[in-house]
Design an enzyme around this catalytic site. Structure first.
Site, PDB file in Angstrom:
ATOM      1  N   SER A  63       8.485   0.538 -42.398  1.00  0.00           N
ATOM      2  CA  SER A  63       8.095  -0.078 -43.666  1.00  0.00           C
ATOM      3  C   SER A  63       8.911   0.552 -44.790  1.00  0.00           C
ATOM      4  O   SER A  63       9.296   1.729 -44.712  1.00  0.00           O
ATOM      5  CB  SER A  63       6.609   0.189 -43.906  1.00  0.00           C
ATOM      6  N   TYR A  97      -0.635   5.562 -44.164  1.00  0.00           N
ATOM      7  CA  TYR A  97       0.228   4.509 -43.615  1.00  0.00           C
ATOM      8  C   TYR A  97       1.705   4.815 -43.866  1.00  0.00           C
ATOM      9  O   TYR A  97       2.520   4.823 -42.940  1.00  0.00           O
ATOM     10  CB  TYR A  97      -0.151   3.163 -44.250  1.00  0.00           C
TER      11      TYR A  97
HETATM   12  N1  LIG Z   1       3.152  -7.420 -43.418  1.00  0.00           N
HETATM   13  C1  LIG Z   1       3.877  -6.593 -44.156  1.00  0.00           C
HETATM   14  O1  LIG Z   1       4.024  -6.784 -45.373  1.00  0.00           O
HETATM   15  C2  LIG Z   1       4.549  -5.417 -43.518  1.00  0.00           C
HETATM   16  C3  LIG Z   1       5.418  -4.648 -44.315  1.00  0.00           C
HETATM   17  C4  LIG Z   1       6.052  -3.560 -43.733  1.00  0.00           C
HETATM   18  C5  LIG Z   1       5.850  -3.269 -42.400  1.00  0.00           C
HETATM   19  N2  LIG Z   1       4.996  -4.033 -41.650  1.00  0.00           N
HETATM   20  C6  LIG Z   1       4.808  -3.657 -40.249  1.00  0.00           C
HETATM   21  O2  LIG Z   1       4.959  -4.797 -39.422  1.00  0.00           O
HETATM   22  C7  LIG Z   1       4.206  -4.604 -38.221  1.00  0.00           C
HETATM   23  C8  LIG Z   1       3.374  -5.848 -37.948  1.00  0.00           C
HETATM   24  O3  LIG Z   1       2.400  -5.969 -38.985  1.00  0.00           O
HETATM   25  P1  LIG Z   1       1.772  -7.349 -39.466  1.00  0.00           P
HETATM   26  O4  LIG Z   1       1.965  -7.429 -40.936  1.00  0.00           O
HETATM   27  O5  LIG Z   1       2.226  -8.455 -38.589  1.00  0.00           O
HETATM   28  O6  LIG Z   1       0.228  -7.012 -39.253  1.00  0.00           O
HETATM   29  P2  LIG Z   1      -0.950  -7.749 -38.466  1.00  0.00           P
HETATM   30  O7  LIG Z   1      -0.886  -9.213 -38.649  1.00  0.00           O
HETATM   31  O8  LIG Z   1      -2.165  -7.006 -38.889  1.00  0.00           O
HETATM   32  O9  LIG Z   1      -0.607  -7.436 -36.931  1.00  0.00           O
HETATM   33  C9  LIG Z   1      -0.724  -6.156 -36.421  1.00  0.00           C
HETATM   34  C10 LIG Z   1      -0.599  -6.240 -34.912  1.00  0.00           C
HETATM   35  O10 LIG Z   1      -0.730  -4.905 -34.367  1.00  0.00           O
HETATM   36  C11 LIG Z   1      -1.726  -4.938 -33.371  1.00  0.00           C
HETATM   37  N3  LIG Z   1      -2.454  -3.677 -33.274  1.00  0.00           N
HETATM   38  C12 LIG Z   1      -3.026  -2.966 -34.276  1.00  0.00           C
HETATM   39  N4  LIG Z   1      -3.661  -1.900 -33.778  1.00  0.00           N
HETATM   40  C13 LIG Z   1      -3.500  -1.945 -32.430  1.00  0.00           C
HETATM   41  C14 LIG Z   1      -3.938  -1.144 -31.358  1.00  0.00           C
HETATM   42  N5  LIG Z   1      -4.698  -0.043 -31.546  1.00  0.00           N
HETATM   43  N6  LIG Z   1      -3.596  -1.484 -30.105  1.00  0.00           N
HETATM   44  C15 LIG Z   1      -2.851  -2.582 -29.885  1.00  0.00           C
HETATM   45  N7  LIG Z   1      -2.393  -3.389 -30.844  1.00  0.00           N
HETATM   46  C16 LIG Z   1      -2.739  -3.083 -32.115  1.00  0.00           C
HETATM   47  C17 LIG Z   1      -2.680  -6.042 -33.798  1.00  0.00           C
HETATM   48  O11 LIG Z   1      -3.455  -6.444 -32.692  1.00  0.00           O
HETATM   49  P3  LIG Z   1      -4.874  -7.226 -32.931  1.00  0.00           P
HETATM   50  O12 LIG Z   1      -4.531  -8.631 -33.281  1.00  0.00           O
HETATM   51  O13 LIG Z   1      -5.543  -7.142 -31.635  1.00  0.00           O
HETATM   52  O14 LIG Z   1      -5.585  -6.505 -34.025  1.00  0.00           O
HETATM   53  C18 LIG Z   1      -1.686  -7.090 -34.272  1.00  0.00           C
HETATM   54  O15 LIG Z   1      -1.147  -7.801 -33.187  1.00  0.00           O
HETATM   55  C19 LIG Z   1       3.372  -3.341 -38.428  1.00  0.00           C
HETATM   56  O16 LIG Z   1       3.977  -2.247 -37.797  1.00  0.00           O
HETATM   57  C20 LIG Z   1       3.407  -3.159 -39.932  1.00  0.00           C
HETATM   58  O17 LIG Z   1       3.224  -1.810 -40.313  1.00  0.00           O
HETATM   59  C21 LIG Z   1       4.346  -5.095 -42.187  1.00  0.00           C
END
Ligand SMILES: NC(=O)c1ccc[n+]([C@@H]2O[C@H](COP(=O)([O-])OP(=O)(O)OC[C@H]3O[C@@H](n4cnc5c(N)ncnc54)[C@H](OP(=O)(O)O)[C@@H]3O)[C@@H](O)[C@H]2O)c1
Length: 232
Positions: free
Chosen positions: A135, A151
């Protein structure tokens, strides 16, 4: 080509798997906790391509990683995308040891241990690219936001780990990079910045991630690549 994507059940991971199917990869191991969402993903994939999508339902904070060995067996893994992540939004003084455990186990321990587990499989690949999803909050010198200390520090850890592994694994032909993402419209963004809407949708980011994962290992290794058009 065989691909592993964690956090495939929603947001960026879900879109990344769909994009991999559009790119006609042979097999995807899609890891996630939510069985219903994983099944929806498999159905959506079947509707657009012939990729074999293997669902691996697991909580990355609870499993013994050795138990996953039988899932991958001796198969070659070409690309590992450590995408699963979680977030606690709270003032520093309110963050509990439980919060700290959850975030670091998901965002740091899991990619560490999964990469370790898959080393024998990655060594069989000519591509062998590990892409850690970081991130912008984890990039040194970037603008920081209150409430995101656990985070963002966990994302700094995964960025540092990516640099270390690129150095240590280069003699084994394995490339490791970290994509430091900016804001993407997902459930996670809504929890970190309530009411904020990004111009970036998961599908757009997935196209970048898939292109990077499949092609950029030839040009980039051990780098933290900022993928961000806005702040946040
Ligand atoms: N969205 C943003 O603005 C943003 C910005 C910077 C970085 N990121 C990074 O991008 C990545 C994806 O995030 P996202 O925005 O797509 O978030 P999201 O929609 O909340 O998806 C998170 C994913 O991680 C899985 N997960 C969380 N905890 C877990 C665990 N204990 N065991 C197995 N799976 C787990 C969730 O599974 P479940 O569906 O089962 O909960 C879900 O599939 C993350 O690493 C996040 O830090 C996102």
């Amino acid at each position: 080509m065989n691909i592993v994507v964690t956090g495939a059940s929603s947001g960026i991971g879900y879109a990344t798997v769909l994009e991999m199917v559009r790119q006609k990869v042979t097999r995807i191991y899609a890891l996630g906790r939510n069985a219903v969402k994983l099944q929806q993903l498999q159905n959506a994939c079947a509707a657009i391509g012939d990729t074999e999508v293997i669902l691996v339902e697991c909580d990355l904070t609870q499993i013994n990683f050795e138990d996953l060995r039988s899932v991958f067996g001796e198969n070659c893994i070409d690309v590992l995308i450590n995408n699963a992540g979680t977030l606690v939004y709270a003032p520093f003084e309110n963050i509990s040891p439980t919060d700290l455990d959850l975030i670091y186990k998901t965002n740091v321990y899991a990619p560490f241990l999964l990469t370790q587990l898959l080393l024998p499989n990655l060594k069989k690949s000519k591509i062998a690219h590990v892409v850690n999803i970081g991130s912008m909050g984890g990039v040194q010198g970037s603008l920081k936001f209150s409430g995101l200390s656990v985070y963002s520090s966990s994302k700094a850890a995964i960025a540092g780990l990516s640099e270390c592994l690129a150095q240590e694994l280069k003699t084994q032909g394995i490339k490791v990079n970290c994509l430091a993402l900016g804001a993407v419209n997902t459930e996670m963004l809504a929890s970190a910045f309530p009411g904020y809407k990004s111009e970036m949708e998961p599908q757009m980011m997935a196209e970048y991630i898939v292109d990077f994962a499949l092609k950029q290992h030839k040009f980039i290794n051990g780098k933290i690549v900022a993928v961000s058009a806005t702040t946040p």
